[in-house]
Design a protein around this motif. Structure first.
Motif, PDB file in Angstrom:
ATOM      1  N   LEU A   7     -13.234 -10.904   5.773  1.00 14.71           N
ATOM      2  CA  LEU A   7     -12.669  -9.788   6.538  1.00 14.71           C
ATOM      3  C   LEU A   7     -11.816 -10.298   7.702  1.00 14.71           C
ATOM      4  CD1 LEU A   7     -15.671  -7.274   6.740  1.00 14.71           C
ATOM      5  CD2 LEU A   7     -13.434  -6.813   5.725  1.00 14.71           C
ATOM      6  N   TYR A   8     -12.332 -11.310   8.373  1.00 18.10           N
ATOM      7  CA  TYR A   8     -11.633 -11.835   9.553  1.00 18.10           C
ATOM      8  C   TYR A   8     -10.378 -12.609   9.157  1.00 18.10           C
ATOM      9  CZ  TYR A   8     -10.941 -14.138  14.064  1.00 18.10           C
ATOM     10  OH  TYR A   8     -10.413 -14.585  15.247  1.00 18.10           O
ATOM     11  N   ALA A   9     -10.533 -13.554   8.227  1.00 17.66           N
ATOM     12  CA  ALA A   9      -9.422 -14.440   7.871  1.00 17.66           C
ATOM     13  C   ALA A   9      -8.289 -13.699   7.168  1.00 17.66           C
ATOM     14  CB  ALA A   9      -9.931 -15.583   6.990  1.00 17.66           C
ATOM     15  N   SER A  10      -8.616 -12.651   6.438  1.00 23.59           N
ATOM     16  CA  SER A  10      -7.593 -11.905   5.702  1.00 23.59           C
ATOM     17  C   SER A  10      -6.791 -10.964   6.588  1.00 23.59           C
ATOM     18  CB  SER A  10      -8.252 -11.092   4.586  1.00 23.59           C
ATOM     19  OG  SER A  10      -9.070 -10.060   5.136  1.00 23.59           O
ATOM     20  N   PHE A 101     -38.249  -4.976   1.697  1.00 23.64           N
ATOM     21  CA  PHE A 101     -37.225  -5.834   1.102  1.00 23.64           C
ATOM     22  C   PHE A 101     -35.840  -5.330   1.491  1.00 23.64           C
ATOM     23  CE2 PHE A 101     -37.688  -2.505  -2.092  1.00 23.64           C
ATOM     24  CZ  PHE A 101     -36.378  -2.275  -2.507  1.00 23.64           C
ATOM     25  N   ASN A 102     -34.893  -6.232   1.432  1.00 19.77           N
ATOM     26  CA  ASN A 102     -33.514  -5.936   1.793  1.00 19.77           C
ATOM     27  C   ASN A 102     -32.806  -5.244   0.631  1.00 19.77           C
ATOM     28  OD1 ASN A 102     -30.840  -6.028   2.712  1.00 19.77           O
ATOM     29  ND2 ASN A 102     -30.568  -8.149   2.040  1.00 19.77           N
ATOM     30  N   THR A 103     -32.271  -4.059   0.862  1.00 21.22           N
ATOM     31  CA  THR A 103     -31.506  -3.361  -0.172  1.00 21.22           C
ATOM     32  C   THR A 103     -30.084  -3.909  -0.290  1.00 21.22           C
ATOM     33  OG1 THR A 103     -30.646  -1.680   1.336  1.00 21.22           O
ATOM     34  CG2 THR A 103     -32.794  -1.242   0.304  1.00 21.22           C
ATOM     35  N   ASN A 104     -29.700  -4.731   0.667  1.00 22.31           N
ATOM     36  CA  ASN A 104     -28.341  -5.258   0.799  1.00 22.31           C
ATOM     37  C   ASN A 104     -27.324  -4.159   1.094  1.00 22.31           C
ATOM     38  OD1 ASN A 104     -27.556  -7.926   1.080  1.00 22.31           O
ATOM     39  ND2 ASN A 104     -26.356  -7.912  -0.805  1.00 22.31           N
ATOM     40  N   ASN A 105     -27.806  -3.097   1.714  1.00 19.44           N
ATOM     41  CA  ASN A 105     -26.928  -2.094   2.322  1.00 19.44           C
ATOM     42  C   ASN A 105     -26.853  -2.438   3.807  1.00 19.44           C
ATOM     43  OD1 ASN A 105     -26.988  -0.847  -0.180  1.00 19.44           O
ATOM     44  ND2 ASN A 105     -28.426   0.742   0.447  1.00 19.44           N
ATOM     45  N   ILE A 106     -25.684  -2.837   4.261  1.00 22.23           N
ATOM     46  CA  ILE A 106     -25.531  -3.370   5.615  1.00 22.23           C
ATOM     47  C   ILE A 106     -24.497  -2.550   6.391  1.00 22.23           C
ATOM     48  CG2 ILE A 106     -25.003  -5.424   6.985  1.00 22.23           C
ATOM     49  CD1 ILE A 106     -27.385  -5.864   5.186  1.00 22.23           C
ATOM     50  N   TRP A 107     -24.850  -2.191   7.624  1.00 21.42           N
ATOM     51  CA  TRP A 107     -23.936  -1.509   8.535  1.00 21.42           C
ATOM     52  C   TRP A 107     -23.485  -2.513   9.595  1.00 21.42           C
ATOM     53  CZ3 TRP A 107     -22.789   3.730   7.810  1.00 21.42           C
ATOM     54  CH2 TRP A 107     -23.572   4.389   6.859  1.00 21.42           C
ATOM     55  N   VAL A 108     -22.191  -2.538   9.873  1.00 25.43           N
ATOM     56  CA  VAL A 108     -21.636  -3.540  10.790  1.00 25.43           C
ATOM     57  C   VAL A 108     -20.724  -2.867  11.811  1.00 25.43           C
ATOM     58  CG1 VAL A 108     -20.292  -5.666  10.983  1.00 25.43           C
ATOM     59  CG2 VAL A 108     -21.682  -5.264   8.943  1.00 25.43           C
ATOM     60  N   ASP A 109     -20.920  -3.222  13.072  1.00 24.62           N
ATOM     61  CA  ASP A 109     -20.002  -2.819  14.136  1.00 24.62           C
ATOM     62  C   ASP A 109     -18.830  -3.803  14.101  1.00 24.62           C
ATOM     63  OD1 ASP A 109     -18.613  -2.634  16.584  1.00 24.62           O
ATOM     64  OD2 ASP A 109     -20.382  -1.869  17.616  1.00 24.62           O
ATOM     65  N   LEU A 110     -17.664  -3.335  13.719  1.00 25.36           N
ATOM     66  CA  LEU A 110     -16.529  -4.232  13.510  1.00 25.36           C
ATOM     67  C   LEU A 110     -16.019  -4.841  14.815  1.00 25.36           C
ATOM     68  CD1 LEU A 110     -14.555  -2.262  10.767  1.00 25.36           C
ATOM     69  CD2 LEU A 110     -16.171  -4.153  10.483  1.00 25.36           C
ATOM     70  N   GLU A 111     -16.149  -4.130  15.916  1.00 27.39           N
ATOM     71  CA  GLU A 111     -15.757  -4.718  17.197  1.00 27.39           C
ATOM     72  C   GLU A 111     -16.665  -5.895  17.532  1.00 27.39           C
ATOM     73  OE1 GLU A 111     -15.582  -1.855  20.313  1.00 27.39           O
ATOM     74  OE2 GLU A 111     -13.820  -0.824  19.494  1.00 27.39           O
ATOM     75  N   PHE A 112     -17.955  -5.705  17.300  1.00 26.95           N
ATOM     76  CA  PHE A 112     -18.892  -6.811  17.525  1.00 26.95           C
ATOM     77  C   PHE A 112     -18.554  -7.992  16.618  1.00 26.95           C
ATOM     78  CE2 PHE A 112     -22.417  -9.031  15.569  1.00 26.95           C
ATOM     79  CZ  PHE A 112     -22.927  -9.722  16.661  1.00 26.95           C
ATOM     80  N   ARG A 114     -15.741  -8.894  15.226  1.00 23.91           N
ATOM     81  CA  ARG A 114     -14.535  -9.592  15.692  1.00 23.91           C
ATOM     82  C   ARG A 114     -14.845 -10.501  16.877  1.00 23.91           C
ATOM     83  NH1 ARG A 114     -10.845  -5.677  18.729  1.00 23.91           N
ATOM     84  NH2 ARG A 114     -12.664  -5.921  20.092  1.00 23.91           N
ATOM     85  N   ASP A 115     -15.565  -9.971  17.851  1.00 19.55           N
ATOM     86  CA  ASP A 115     -15.861 -10.751  19.054  1.00 19.55           C
ATOM     87  C   ASP A 115     -16.797 -11.917  18.750  1.00 19.55           C
ATOM     88  OD1 ASP A 115     -14.299  -8.908  20.349  1.00 19.55           O
ATOM     89  OD2 ASP A 115     -15.989  -7.761  21.168  1.00 19.55           O
ATOM     90  N   PHE A 116     -17.745 -11.692  17.848  1.00 17.64           N
ATOM     91  CA  PHE A 116     -18.704 -12.743  17.493  1.00 17.64           C
ATOM     92  C   PHE A 116     -17.992 -13.921  16.828  1.00 17.64           C
ATOM     93  CE2 PHE A 116     -21.828 -14.892  14.864  1.00 17.64           C
ATOM     94  CZ  PHE A 116     -22.968 -14.921  15.653  1.00 17.64           C
ATOM     95  N   ARG A 121     -16.612 -18.850  16.052  1.00 18.88           N
ATOM     96  CA  ARG A 121     -15.674 -19.384  15.065  1.00 18.88           C
ATOM     97  C   ARG A 121     -16.219 -19.363  13.639  1.00 18.88           C
ATOM     98  NH1 ARG A 121     -12.774 -24.789  16.919  1.00 18.88           N
ATOM     99  NH2 ARG A 121     -11.426 -24.075  15.215  1.00 18.88           N
ATOM    100  N   ILE A 122     -17.519 -19.222  13.488  1.00 15.38           N
ATOM    101  CA  ILE A 122     -18.119 -19.219  12.157  1.00 15.38           C
ATOM    102  C   ILE A 122     -19.437 -18.452  12.212  1.00 15.38           C
ATOM    103  CG2 ILE A 122     -19.411 -21.361  12.528  1.00 15.38           C
ATOM    104  CD1 ILE A 122     -18.906 -22.044   9.579  1.00 15.38           C
ATOM    105  N   ILE A 123     -19.789 -17.815  11.111  1.00 10.21           N
ATOM    106  CA  ILE A 123     -21.122 -17.220  10.975  1.00 10.21           C
ATOM    107  C   ILE A 123     -21.909 -18.156  10.070  1.00 10.21           C
ATOM    108  CG2 ILE A 123     -22.449 -15.244  10.157  1.00 10.21           C
ATOM    109  CD1 ILE A 123     -20.215 -13.440  10.915  1.00 10.21           C
ATOM    110  N   ASP A 124     -22.780 -18.921  10.673  1.00 13.23           N
ATOM    111  CA  ASP A 124     -23.452 -20.023   9.983  1.00 13.23           C
ATOM    112  C   ASP A 124     -24.678 -19.513   9.223  1.00 13.23           C
ATOM    113  OD1 ASP A 124     -24.005 -22.538   9.117  1.00 13.23           O
ATOM    114  OD2 ASP A 124     -24.914 -23.222  10.998  1.00 13.23           O
ATOM    115  N   LEU A 125     -24.438 -18.940   8.053  1.00 10.61           N
ATOM    116  CA  LEU A 125     -25.523 -18.392   7.242  1.00 10.61           C
ATOM    117  C   LEU A 125     -26.213 -19.505   6.459  1.00 10.61           C
ATOM    118  CD1 LEU A 125     -23.696 -15.249   5.783  1.00 10.61           C
ATOM    119  CD2 LEU A 125     -25.146 -15.381   7.810  1.00 10.61           C
TER     120      LEU A 125
END
Length: 286
Positions: A7-10, A101-112, A114-116, A121-125
């Protein structure tokens, strides 16, 4: 797991923000129960969570899947079965201890987000190693390892990330031909307003929402093979509790299966169930 970086790089992340879109709902394409829920969106926005994961309560049928736990640092953490040492597997699968268990339905604050990414510089999963075969359609093809990350793992990296317990109806994955047969049958009904849901006639009769289907993988293990064996449509399964098919069995039109039924074909040639057949007991088709 690379959805955040993509999302970020594109440039899509910034494009969404430029269009005034603050929140994103991300789910697996094969989860037919997932959809944009305004109540959950409102809750997510009101609580100002950076990331929110939808979880559901485990049943005995879910013991092999991953679960949500709490790390010693206080944050939530997603643990997948592929990350568990074999000696700890029994404890890992204890659904009384790990209820969700995780349903893999995820909600994301896009402003957060971007800032994160700008800050770190990376999300180290964490990496997940899954043993597979080179050709998923051929179990005898060379063994390989699939290296992946899980987008839900971000919950452990973010302060203030949350999980919300949702109805199991929001988790309806279709990963095998067993799953596909169930959702294509009359076990489920679809409407524009409510999406895909369990047929009310099934629950009204006191039957479990989840039907147990076991199709012989040698004959039904891939989509094209399954299609060949239901050339005139799927059987009626609204009154079925369990269906097991062993061997090469082909179904005619308007076949009805009721109760718990095992159909076995021992011969080397296909067996055919005539149109309109009612099956309410085990059958061996020699």
């Amino acid at each position: 797991g690379d959805v955040y970086a993509a999302l970020y790089a594109s440039g899509m992340l910034q494009a969404l923000l430029n269009d005034g879109i603050r929140y994103a709902f991300i789910c697996n394409a094969d989860n037919l129960g997932a959809g944009l829920d305004e109540t959950l969106l409102g809750y997510f926005a009101e609580k100002v969570f950076p990331i929110m994961m939808e979880v559901a309560e485990k049943t005995p049928a879910d013991i092999k899947g991953g679960h949500l736990a709490r790390h010693k640092n206080g944050r939530l953490i997603l643990r997948e079965s592929a990350q568990c040492p074999e000696k700890d597997l029994a404890a890992f699968q204890d659904i009384r201890r790990y209820r969700f268990f995780n349903t893999n339905n995820i909600w994301v604050d896009l402003e957060f987000l971007r800032d994160f990414i700008k800050e770190h510089r990376i999300i180290d999963l964490p990496m997940i190693v899954n043993p597979k075969t080179l050709d998923p359609r051929d179990g005898k093809s060379p063994p390989v390892y699939q290296i992946e990350t899980a987008m839900g793992s971000a919950i452990s990296l973010v302060e203030g990330a949350a999980a919300v317990n949702v109805a199991r109806a929001r988790f309806l994955p279709v990963k095998t031909c067993n799953d596909l047969l169930a959702v294509r049958s009359d076990c489920f009904v679809y409407s524009e307003r409510e999406g895909l849901k369990v047929n009310p006639a099934r629950t009204a009769a006191g039957r479990s929402e989840k039907i147990k289907i076991r199709l012989d993988p040698a004959y039904y293990g891939t989509f094209d093979r399954m299609e060949q064996r239901f050339p005139q449509g799927e059987p009626s399964l609204v009154g079925c509790d369990e269906l097991t098919v062993q061997g090469d069995v082909r179904f005619g039109k308007n076949v009805v299966i009721h109760g718990a039924v095992t159909i076995a074909r021992n011969g080397s040639t296909p067996a055919f169930i005539p149109p309109g057949t009612l099956m309410n007991r085990d059958m061996c088709l020699d």
